[in-house]
Design a protein around this motif. Structure first.
Motif, short mmCIF file in Angstrom:
data_model
loop_
_atom_site.label_atom_id
_atom_site.label_comp_id
_atom_site.label_asym_id
_atom_site.label_seq_id
_atom_site.Cartn_x
_atom_site.Cartn_y
_atom_site.Cartn_z
N ASP A 105 0.86 -1.18 0.00
CA ASP A 105 0.00 0.00 0.00
C ASP A 105 0.90 1.23 0.00
O ASP A 105 1.59 1.50 0.98
N PHE A 106 0.91 1.96 -1.11
CA PHE A 106 1.76 3.14 -1.23
C PHE A 106 1.27 4.32 -0.39
O PHE A 106 1.98 5.31 -0.24
N LEU A 108 -2.00 -4.29 -10.09
CA LEU A 108 -2.10 -2.90 -9.65
C LEU A 108 -3.57 -2.54 -9.56
O LEU A 108 -4.37 -2.90 -10.44
N ASN A 109 -3.92 -1.81 -8.50
CA ASN A 109 -5.30 -1.39 -8.29
C ASN A 109 -5.29 -0.06 -7.55
O ASN A 109 -4.47 0.12 -6.64
N ASP A 110 -6.17 0.83 -7.91
CA ASP A 110 -6.17 2.15 -7.27
C ASP A 110 -7.17 2.28 -6.14
O ASP A 110 -7.15 3.26 -5.40
N ILE A 144 5.97 -2.41 -17.64
CA ILE A 144 4.60 -2.18 -18.06
C ILE A 144 4.62 -1.30 -19.32
O ILE A 144 5.41 -0.36 -19.40
N PRO A 145 3.79 -1.59 -20.32
CA PRO A 145 3.82 -0.82 -21.57
C PRO A 145 3.66 0.69 -21.38
O PRO A 145 4.27 1.48 -22.11
N ALA A 146 2.87 1.10 -20.41
CA ALA A 146 2.71 2.53 -20.08
C ALA A 146 2.45 2.63 -18.58
O ALA A 146 1.84 1.74 -17.98
N ASP A 147 2.92 3.71 -17.96
CA ASP A 147 2.75 3.87 -16.52
C ASP A 147 1.28 3.84 -16.13
O ASP A 147 0.42 4.38 -16.83
N ILE A 148 1.01 3.20 -15.00
CA ILE A 148 -0.34 3.08 -14.45
C ILE A 148 -0.35 3.74 -13.07
O ILE A 148 0.56 3.52 -12.27
N THR A 149 -1.36 4.53 -12.80
CA THR A 149 -1.49 5.18 -11.50
C THR A 149 -2.33 4.30 -10.58
O THR A 149 -3.47 3.98 -10.88
N ALA A 150 -1.73 3.90 -9.47
CA ALA A 150 -2.39 2.97 -8.55
C ALA A 150 -1.88 3.19 -7.14
O ALA A 150 -0.75 3.63 -6.94
N ARG A 151 -2.70 2.83 -6.18
CA ARG A 151 -2.30 2.91 -4.78
C ARG A 151 -1.80 1.56 -4.26
O ARG A 151 -0.91 1.51 -3.41
N TYR A 152 -2.36 0.46 -4.79
CA TYR A 152 -2.04 -0.87 -4.26
C TYR A 152 -1.34 -1.71 -5.32
O TYR A 152 -1.67 -1.66 -6.51
#
Length: 267
Positions: free
Chosen positions: A56-57, A83-85, A116-124
């Motif tokens: 958990d970031f 990854l999950n936000d 990852i092919p492109a950055d993903i914004t996620a918290r977990y």
């Protein structure tokens, strides 16, 4: 193919770690996963050959590359990264669900790279390692980083090698040598970026050099089109700058610049 930098490592910014499947060993706790020394390993006991760890970031973070460093994986395991936000249970709304393998683990100290092919914004983030044949599994470091994806790659003349630790002494009377090997032979990469475009040298790359410190780790992916085996073998995580040395970007024309780097992985 274009090169990619990974920086900063969000786990060093403070993260909560939960072991969902398997168990941690108290004397080698999960906190070692984000210790600056990869040689300080965390140890886990898999459950039926599987280990699941959730991170958990604290806030949503951009993640483009995840690297497992200095593990005891054999190469036969599978590493699934989620990854999950919003959902720390990963039952719904997953932004990433991808599998990689630590192929070539014998040459990479058990390393495995998830690019990852492109950055993903996620918290977990969750790592699920399956097909573990050993009774325990050690992991030196886990790094989760946003990426700086360059428009071009490194120049010819790059050098990949190893920095050999150890000691050689000689008897001053007989000349006989006594050699002691180091615990590891650290990988090192020297390379030049010959074509850095204006948006990079006046923006993202300059920002990286402004923020990075000698104690920080940076990931360098020399080619974003590498196979999984070559990613594991060639991606290097280590110090980009060293205390007492100057690093910068040299402008060579109105639109382009160049820079030279040396990265050595940490013991």
């Amino acid at each position: 193919m274009p090169g990619v930098f990974g920086f900063p490592d969000w786990l060093r910014k403070g993260v909560a770690v939960t072991v969902n499947t398997g168990a941690a060993v108290d004397t080698m706790p999960p906190e070692y996963l984000y210790d600056p020394q990869p040689g300080l390993r965390a140890r886990f006991v898999p459950a039926s050959g599987s280990l699941a760890i959730t991170f958990d970031f604290g806030v949503s973070r951009a993640v483009g590359v995840v690297v497992l460093v200095n593990t005891t994986m054999s190469g036969a395991e599978t590493v699934r990264c989620y990854l999950n936000d919003s959902d720390p249970t990963f039952t719904a709304g997953n932004l990433l669900n991808t599998v990689r393998t630590p192929v070539g683990a014998d040459r990479t100290r058990g390393g495995c790279v998830v690019l990852i092919p492109a950055d993903i914004t996620a918290r977990y983030m969750r790592l699920l390692i399956a097909d573990i044949a050993s009774e325990v599994l050690d992991i030196g470091s886990v790094l989760a980083m946003p990426t700086l994806r360059l428009q071009s790659g490194q120049d010819y003349g790059w050098r990949e090698g190893r920095f050999y630790a150890g000691l050689t002494d000689a008897n001053p009377f007989t000349g006989a040598e006594f050699r002691a090997d180091g615990l590891v032979s650290l990988r090192q990469m020297d390379f030049t970026l010959p074509t850095i475009f204006a948006a990079e040298f006046a923006g993202t790359l300059r920002a990286l050099l402004d923020d990075v410190r000698p104690s920080d780790d940076v990931a360098w992916i020399p080619d974003d089109g590498l196979s999984q085996a070559e990613l594991n073998r060639r991606v290097i995580v280590g110090g980009l700058v060293r205390a007492g040395e100057e690093f910068g970007i040299t402008r060579v024309s109105l639109r382009t610049a160049r820079a030279q780097f040396t990265i050595r992985e940490r013991a």
